[in-house]
Design a protein around this motif. Structure first.
Motif, PDB file in Angstrom:
ATOM      1  N   TRP A 519       0.792  -1.225   0.000  1.00 24.95           N
ATOM      2  CA  TRP A 519       0.000   0.000   0.000  1.00 24.95           C
ATOM      3  C   TRP A 519       0.830   1.283   0.000  1.00 24.95           C
ATOM      4  O   TRP A 519       0.287   2.369  -0.193  1.00 24.95           O
ATOM      5  N   THR A 523       0.263   3.108   5.407  1.00 23.22           N
ATOM      6  CA  THR A 523      -0.144   2.209   6.492  1.00 23.22           C
ATOM      7  C   THR A 523       0.507   2.625   7.795  1.00 23.22           C
ATOM      8  O   THR A 523      -0.156   2.704   8.835  1.00 23.22           O
ATOM      9  N   ARG A 641       5.981   0.190  -4.145  1.00 21.42           N
ATOM     10  CA  ARG A 641       4.620  -0.313  -4.012  1.00 21.42           C
ATOM     11  C   ARG A 641       4.186  -1.056  -5.276  1.00 21.42           C
ATOM     12  O   ARG A 641       4.413  -0.622  -6.401  1.00 21.42           O
ATOM     13  N   TRP A 645      -4.010   0.728  -5.079  1.00 18.68           N
ATOM     14  CA  TRP A 645      -5.153   0.174  -4.350  1.00 18.68           C
ATOM     15  C   TRP A 645      -6.342   1.121  -4.236  1.00 18.68           C
ATOM     16  O   TRP A 645      -7.440   0.715  -3.838  1.00 18.68           O
ATOM     17  N   GLN A 681      -3.522   6.895   3.667  1.00 18.39           N
ATOM     18  CA  GLN A 681      -4.421   5.742   3.686  1.00 18.39           C
ATOM     19  C   GLN A 681      -5.575   5.931   4.679  1.00 18.39           C
ATOM     20  O   GLN A 681      -5.969   5.000   5.378  1.00 18.39           O
TER      21      GLN A 681
END
Length: 719
Positions: A519, A523, A641, A645, A681
């Motif tokens: 991600w 995170t 990454r 997402w 995120q």
């Protein structure tokens, strides 16, 4: 469109820092600082300070006794013998005064580079921790517990209180003291054995030699010492039929007296050796054991003294061999001087008993004697004079087996960093559960964000968990210090195992590394950073109180986001050049003050931390977005990454700008592309993307009224 750092001034700065680091990678490791005058001031007459060794940098301390000098102690600096890196990546230096019995008479902290403890109170904290070793010895089993523990000392063990927010530092000091002392003790043993003196290579303390204080009778009851008894009558019967039969006048007169009167033990077992031997003898036995010798010891008080080999010049003698699993092992007497420290009653031990230490020679096929397995002692008696025709030989056997021997075997001691892991089992379990929950929430991001109220509740609850448990309770705040410490250790040629000493940090780093590939940086920065959680929770509180937050113009937002990369380049470059400069630069992180030290530092640091945290109430998580060097490092690594997402539509950016205007981190470009390097995120844009009331394409789709043909009646009119 993915943003790129290529060609920016940040990349140039990073390259320059790397070149500077490589050019100056020959930095010298720390060395001792004591001068002879300082040592002499500590030990005035009648004490005499000897010459500091060249191979082993230790000052011997003597006491003058007439024309003789008697050794009293050794003085050394741990950085010269065992420079163990602490949390800051550099070793602390301690002065240790150890007497000739291996007891610590004084332990003082001379210098350190632990960033959390640079203040006067921090120095005093580490001094108090080091002072706990005074009165202990290298034979104590020492365990460092939490900062709330009480110091408890027994004859054989000690528990010490740790240091708040300084587990890694305390473990490093513990290891440096004990392993430096072990090197000095090993050097003394080598000199006692007549070996050439010289530097002793650094080594771990080896097996865990825990034991319980026991008297001789208790050891005998446990069969850790066992009798070897053979009367004159039995000896005479054994010599029957040999030329030596009837030639022992004293034995004939006193047939019930002992011919063999000995006790046998395995001194390498700590429960036996540490109770029966004086400290110096035990250190020698332990060293022989560590060198691979299988040892057997006799307390010999009989009329047939045990020898390594038959002695024709003696009228009586005995030799000993060992049999095990069909193999025979010859015993060779060592040159170690054995001193006894028998305590309590010792029934059955002759007053004139002589301690004799034997080492088992490997069998013919190279097999070593296994002291954990039963064995048979083969005793061979010889009697007679110089005339071979008058000599005779007799022999008998006795089984040697220690009940429950496994409990007495020395257990291999885990490395110091693994001891820290064993103490944090509960915290690791809670953290592991928390990371599993976070993984589930992020893997099912559409469920998590399906309802605005659910997302807000889950995110707020997790941020509280991060701040309170991960940060303030478990001290799991990741920091740029990990990177700088690794760089400094690499430049100085030190091992990196100190990085394993903080189990919570290791787990968080591992989880962050994996999620960087999935991600990106968000995170950790968005969910697991305690200081980031503190800022966001303060921002939520400010909003609830009606405080208006400011949104910077895009051009200034993009420029300020480059600042953290410049700070990262400066810190990385300094790490390879100057530890002192690095210590100053890393203070740009307020984590230490706000999370590790609970704002209990000198007022300038507290003020800076409060400003960084409070700024987030005006500009949402301003420190994280514009200043944090750790965030910059994670953003760079996050470019590896593998997954894009965040869901996007063709209408994102043209014409829809809802997500961009609602993104508090300003991580979405006008084109609609997500800047994953700056994304935390939070899932707000995911929630908008799937919300038919907030996503413009979904709202427009809901407003389209389909045209339906109405039925026509027979007259041609619509019904």
């Amino acid at each position: 469109m993915r943003t790129s750092l290529a060609g920016t001034p940040i990349v140039s700065l990073l390259r320059c820092a790397l070149l500077l680091l490589l050019a100056l990678s020959g930095a010298l490791a720390a060395a001792g600082t004591l001068e002879r005058a300082a040592v002499e001031a500590m030990f005035p007459p009648p004490l005499v300070v000897g010459e500091r060794g060249t191979a082993l940098p230790v000052w011997p301390i003597f006491r003058r006794a007439g024309a003789q000098l008697e050794l009293q102690a050794h003085v050394f600096e741990t950085v010269d013998l065992e420079p163990v890196a602490g949390y800051g990546g550099s070793p602390s230096n301690l002065l240790v005064v150890m007497d000739r019995d291996g007891s610590f008479r004084d332990v003082r902290l001379l210098s350190h580079s632990e960033p959390i403890f640079k203040s006067a109170e921090g120095n005093a904290t580490l001094q108090r921790f080091a002072a706990q070793y005074q009165g202990l010895s290298i034979n104590h089993q020492i365990q460092v517990l939490t900062h709330k523990a009480q110091r408890v000392q027994t004859d054989t063990s000690a528990t010490l209180h740790g240091v708040l927010a300084g587990t890694v530092s305390a473990m490093a000091i513990d290891k440096s003291i004990l392993e430096s002392a072990a090197q000095v003790a090993q050097a003394r043993l080598r000199e006692a054995r007549g070996e050439a003196s010289g530097a002793v290579p650094a080594r771990h303390r080896g097996p865990n030699d825990r034991y319980r204080k026991s008297g001789f009778n208790a050891l005998a009851a446990a069969r850790l010492v066992q009798p070897l008894l053979f009367s004159n009558r039995q000896a005479e019967a054994a010599f029957k039929g040999t030329p030596a039969a009837g030639r022992d006048t004293e034995g004939t007169i006193r047939p019930d007296n002992a011919a063999i009167d000995a006790w046998v033990l395995l001194p390498g077992l700590p429960q036996a050796g540490r109770n029966l031997l004086d400290p110096e003898s035990w250190m020698q036995v332990r060293q022989l054991r560590e060198d691979g010798a299988a040892l057997l010891m006799l307390l010999d008080g009989g009329r047939y003294p045990f020898m390594a080999a038959p002695d024709p010049l003696r009228p009586r003698s005995a030799t000993l061999a060992v049999q095990q699993q069909g193999r025979e092992f010859v015993l060779k007497e060592t040159a170690v001087r054995i001193g006894l420290a028998l305590s309590g009653q010792r029934s059955g031990v002759a007053e004139n008993a002589v301690p004799r230490l034997f080492a088992a020679v490997p069998a013919a096929d190279g097999t070593q004697l296994d002291i954990a397995q039963p064995m048979t002692l083969r005793i061979r008696l010889q009697r007679g004079d110089d005339d071979p025709a008058q000599r005779g030989v007799a022999s008998f056997e006795q089984r040697l087996e220690i009940p429950g021997v496994a409990q007495y075997l020395p257990q291999r001691e885990w490395p110091a960093w693994m001891a820290a892991w064993s103490q944090r089992g509960a915290d690791l379990a809670i953290l592991g559960a928390g990371l599993l929950v976070l993984t589930w929430l992020l893997a099912r991001q559409r469920w998590t964000s399906a309802r605005p109220g659910r997302l807000a509740a889950l995110r707020t609850a997790y941020l509280v968990f991060t701040l309170v448990f991960i940060g303030w309770w478990a001290q799991g705040q990741l920091t740029i210090l990990t990177l700088t410490s690794a760089i400094e250790a690499g430049v100085a040629g030190r091992a990196l195992d100190f990085l394993l000493a903080d189990p919570l940090a290791v787990v968080l780093w591992a989880f962050t590394g994996v999620t960087l590939l999935v991600w990106g940086r968000g995170t950790f920065c968005g969910w697991l950073c305690p200081f980031g959680a503190l800022q966001e929770l303060l921002a939520l509180l400010a909003r609830a109180l009606g405080l208006r937050q400011h949104r910077l113009r895009r051009v200034w937002d993009q420029r300020l986001k480059l600042l953290k990369y410049a700070l990262l380049a400066a810190i990385v470059g300094a790490a390879g050049v100057s530890a002192a400069l690095t210590e100053q630069l890393v203070e740009i992180e307020p984590f230490k003050t706000s999370i590790s030290m609970y704002f209990q530092r000198d007022w300038p640091y507290v003020l800076f931390a409060l400003l960084c945290a409070g700024a987030g109430t005006l500009v949402f998580r301003g420190y994280c977005r514009y200043v944090c060097p750790l965030g910059a490092a994670l953003a760079i690594l996050g470019r590896l990454r593998l997954v894009g997402w965040i869901p996007r539509r063709a209408e994102c950016g043209t014409p829809c700008q809802t997500c961009r205007h609602r993104c508090d981190y300003q991580a979405i470009e006008p084109s609609g592309a997500v800047q994953y390097d700056e994304c935390f995120q939070c899932l707000d844009c995911v929630a908008i993307h799937d919300d038919p009331k907030r996503c413009l394409p979904l709202v427009r789709g809901a407003r389209v009224i389909p045209i339906v043909a109405l039925p026509v009646n027979a007259a041609g009119a619509q019904a």
